[in-house]
Design an enzyme around this catalytic site. Structure first.
Site, short mmCIF file in Angstrom:
data_model
loop_
_atom_site.label_atom_id
_atom_site.label_comp_id
_atom_site.label_asym_id
_atom_site.label_seq_id
_atom_site.Cartn_x
_atom_site.Cartn_y
_atom_site.Cartn_z
CE LYS A 62 32.74 32.86 1.04
NZ LYS A 62 32.70 34.46 0.93
CG HIS B 126 -0.14 0.00 2.39
ND1 HIS B 126 0.38 -0.99 3.05
CD2 HIS B 126 -0.08 1.32 3.29
CE1 HIS B 126 0.92 -0.49 4.37
NE2 HIS B 126 0.85 0.66 4.39
#
Length: 760
Positions: free
Chosen positions: A484, A340
């Protein structure tokens, strides 16, 4: 929201809204519609403070500033006949009568309170117990109310003293600027004290502070004793007394709010009462500072825990459920005795759950059975694994799909929601509108036709923040590295052919960099939200922070502006924040147009040493490592992103200057205030220094705003208010917190003092 009268549906509740154009705060032009919008957005963080408490309303039916009109402002306790029947209520029995009070359990109740101009919501320090009687108080409150000649600075000094006493007895208070004149302190109680005992303790605390500081504090209510002093009001802990709730509006001339604060904010020289638009911005960025004193409602996981043995199953079994406000869903394929699917929606701090024996319907022609099961913890949303034989639900659990949902209706007999799952999930990556309907025989799940324009407006998203890392942290290939960039962080929202750029502290950066408003044509989507960095590139294509600063300050410069887009968070109605980072980056590459004002950073591989070498060649600050499978954690600092820099940098606040040495004096935040962090002169041009000093002179003060200033630096120092944020580079920090070999990088007008991060 439209400004005329209208009837609305709020999660299945019908409510008539009238006089939406009525101005409730004349000084700011704030209307009833604005108040409704505030309470709608603040609901997730105000609910925990209102939960289970009877609400006394203070109503301004004609708006504030109208005290001369009949019935202009009044307290209302008992509910009247006009109250919608769906409003939850609690009854208090008095000596000769009883009153019925509203209890806020759903957004529709807040909307109703705003509709009847209940600007202030007052609640006691206790909640109703399961049998409807008043329980023991779950929090202590101290109301610091300045008398004539006193103000916020005096309240802060008393708060500092009270905090030390409360911490000595194991209580950790949270400050709240009241939205009026003073400060409230809240501390969580464990429920063992009666209201009489809590009030007696608070009274003793107030008298102790008064005895030690008679010139500053008073514990007696008499107005004649309060000149120049702060009333330490302990009486709010009486069972019959109420205090304005955290996040409630106040009936002042401007729409101020009882706003929870951090202690660092409270000790700031810039402390002031906050208005509703400021509070909304703070909550979007950082959540609720007072979450610790918003006690949990009754335990909704008792049934779940009673069915599981944590020593035998790998399922999460937390002691308490979470806080309300989220909108996550998960569908798990469960290969138990019978296959299920478990369908779970986040609601009020738990996952409300149904078992679907045949799964989610694939079209709207056939309904499937849905069987209600026990509430599950939020942690279950990420659970996958095998539940051992002999345990409840034994079998294998895998995630079939997960994501966010937008709620259309939630009633006892019907739930309607639109699910936005994963790109590779079982729902196919497209929005799916589902209804759960209770019938006489049980529950059914129905697939509905998709509403047009679902989730049409791009959301406001606070940026995710990185932690500092080392090369040793990045073992393996689970990380991807990128440069960066040396610039200003920004969230860009593209909509209707226009781009809006907002800084980390919600400034409009489009006003500073107007040419970047033209980057929308570089986005191959009608609506999108991107995260990235505004940079200025020199003739060699290298980022120049100095050139960017010149642009920020309107001084021109030769740097070519670009927006380095390193993340895609939302596109054309699809929320990507739960998607793995590598999926978001792939979609980003498909969404932006090369050769425009937009660029995406190159993938620098997985070798940190090699990536840092490339970053040095490109003139970048360093690299950022991002976990390939990480979701986007809006407004949070996460170790899923780690920054490795060639030169250490820090955000600081300028505390003053030294006239004889051409240097600026620096301050950094600590838990209990601000600490002196040294001085910087290297890298400062004379013209730039003169301009900064001219600004500092307008903010000059006679005493140092920081602690621990060495005598040598204090000798010729001139001090200023802590208002200017700057960035420096440095070699290391001493044990005392001062910077060694600091070098000036520039002012950071895009950062607020309250957001300063020493480890920037």
């Amino acid at each position: 929201m439209a400004r005329d009268d209208q009837t609305v549906q709020i999660e299945g509740r019908r409510l008539r809204l009238t006089n939406l154009d009525k101005v409730l705060y004349p000084e700011t032009g704030t209307t009833k519609a604005d108040v409704l919008a505030y309470y709608a957005e603040i609901a997730p963080v105000i609910f925990p403070h209102l939960d289970g408490r009877p609400i006394t309303r203070k109503r301004w039916v004609h708006g504030v500033g109208t005290v001369d009109e009949p019935g202009a402002v009044f307290f209302q306790k008992n509910l009247d006949d006009t109250t919608p029947d769906w409003v939850a209520r609690g009854t208090i029995q008095h000596r000769d009568h009883e009153n019925s009070y509203p209890i806020a359990t759903e957004p529709a109740t807040l909307a109703w309170l705003a509709q009847i101009a209940s600007l202030e919501l007052h609640v006691p320090q206790w909640r109703f117990a399961g049998d409807g009687s008043p329980a023991h108080p779950d929090r202590l409150v101290i109301d610091l109310d300045p008398g004539p000649g006193a103000g916020l600075p005096e309240c802060v000094e008393i708060a500092r003293l009270a905090r030390a006493i409360l911490r000595d007895v194991g209580l950790d208070p949270v400050p709240v600027t009241s939205g009026s004149k003073g400060v409230h302190l809240y501390a969580e109680l464990d429920g063992t004290l009666s209201t009489e005992q809590a009030a007696a303790f608070a009274k003793e605390l107030a008298r102790s502070i008064e005895a030690d500081h008679p010139d500053l504090a008073v514990s007696d209510m008499k107005k004649s004793l309060r000149q120049g002093r702060v009333l330490v009001d302990w009486s709010q802990n009486s069972g019959a007394k109420t205090t304005v709730s955290p996040y409630s509006l106040r009936g002042r001339l401007r729409p101020t709010v009882a706003a929870p604060r951090t202690w660092r904010e409270l000790f700031s020289p810039q402390l002031r009462q906050l208005e509703m638009h400021e509070v909304l911005k703070r909550v979007r960025r950082r959540g609720d500072p007072a979450e610790a004193v918003a006690p949990d409602p009754p335990d909704r996981l008792a049934t779940y825990r009673s069915m599981r043995d944590p020593s035998r199953t790998g399922e999460p079994v937390p002691e308490r459920h979470g806080r309300g406000g989220g909108r996550e869903f998960v569908i798990q394929e469960h290969r138990a005795r019978r296959l299920h699917w478990d369908f779970r929606l986040e609601r009020d701090g738990v996952l409300v759950s149904w078992a679907l024996p045949k799964g989610v319907p694939t079209d709207d022609r056939r309904n499937h059975l849905a069987v209600p099961t026990e509430d599950h913890p939020l942690e279950y949303g990420s659970f996958e694994g095998v539940i051992p034989k002999g345990e409840y639900g034994a079998g294998e659990v895998t995630i079939w799909d997960a994501g966010r949902y937008e709620l259309e209706k939630w009633r006892d007999d019907e739930v309607i929601a639109t699910l936005h799952g994963r790109a590779d999930g079982g729902l196919g990556g497209e929005p799916v509108r589902l209804a759960l309907i209770r019938t006489g025989d049980g529950w059914l799940i129905h697939r509905m036709q998709q509403q047009p324009d679902a989730w049409a407006r791009p959301p406001r998203i606070a940026p995710m923040l990185a932690t500092r890392g080392t090369e040793q942290d990045l073992d393996g290939d689970d990380w991807t590295l990128e440069g960066k960039w040396d610039g200003y962080r920004a969230i860009v929202t593209v909509e209707d052919g226009r781009a809006r750029l907002r800084s980390r502290n919600d400034q409009d950066l489009g006003r500073r960099f107007p040419e970047l408003r033209g980057l929308a044509p570089g986005v191959r989507a009608g609506r999108a939200v991107l995260d990235g960095e505004i940079v200025a590139l020199d003739a060699r294509g290298r980022p120049s922070f100095r050139a960017l600063q010149q642009r920020m300050q309107g001084a021109g410069g030769d740097g070519r502006l670009r927006f380095i887009a390193f993340d895609l968070l939302w596109v054309d109605g699809r929320d990507l924040q739960r998607e793995p980072y590598e999926v978001r980056r792939r979609l980003l590459a498909e969404t932006i147009e090369p050769g425009t004002l937009l660029e995406a950073p190159d993938d620098l591989g997985t070798d940190p040493a090699a990536a840092l070498a490339v970053a040095e060649d490109l003139g970048l600050e360093g690299v950022v490592a991002k976990a390939r499978g990480a979701r986007y954690r809006a407004g949070r600092r996460s170790s899923d992103w780690r920054k490795l820099t060639r030169t250490r940098t820090a955000e600081v606040v300028i505390a003053g200057w030294r006239e004889g040495t051409a240097s600026l004096l620096l301050a950094v935040p600590e838990d209990d205030g601000w600490r002196y962090a040294g001085r910087v002169g290297s890298g400062l041009g004379s013209d730039e220094l003169d301009g900064i000093v001219a600004r500092l002179e307008r903010m000059e003060r006679s005493t140092a705003p920081v602690d621990a200033v060495p005598a040598a630096d204090a000798r010729d120092a001139r001090w200023s208010r802590l208002e200017l944020v700057a960035e420096i580079a440095f070699a290391e920090r001493t044990d005392g917190g001062r910077f060694r070999q600091p070098r000036w990088r520039g002012l950071r007008p895009d950062k607020a003092v309250s957001d300063v991060d020493v480890d920037a």
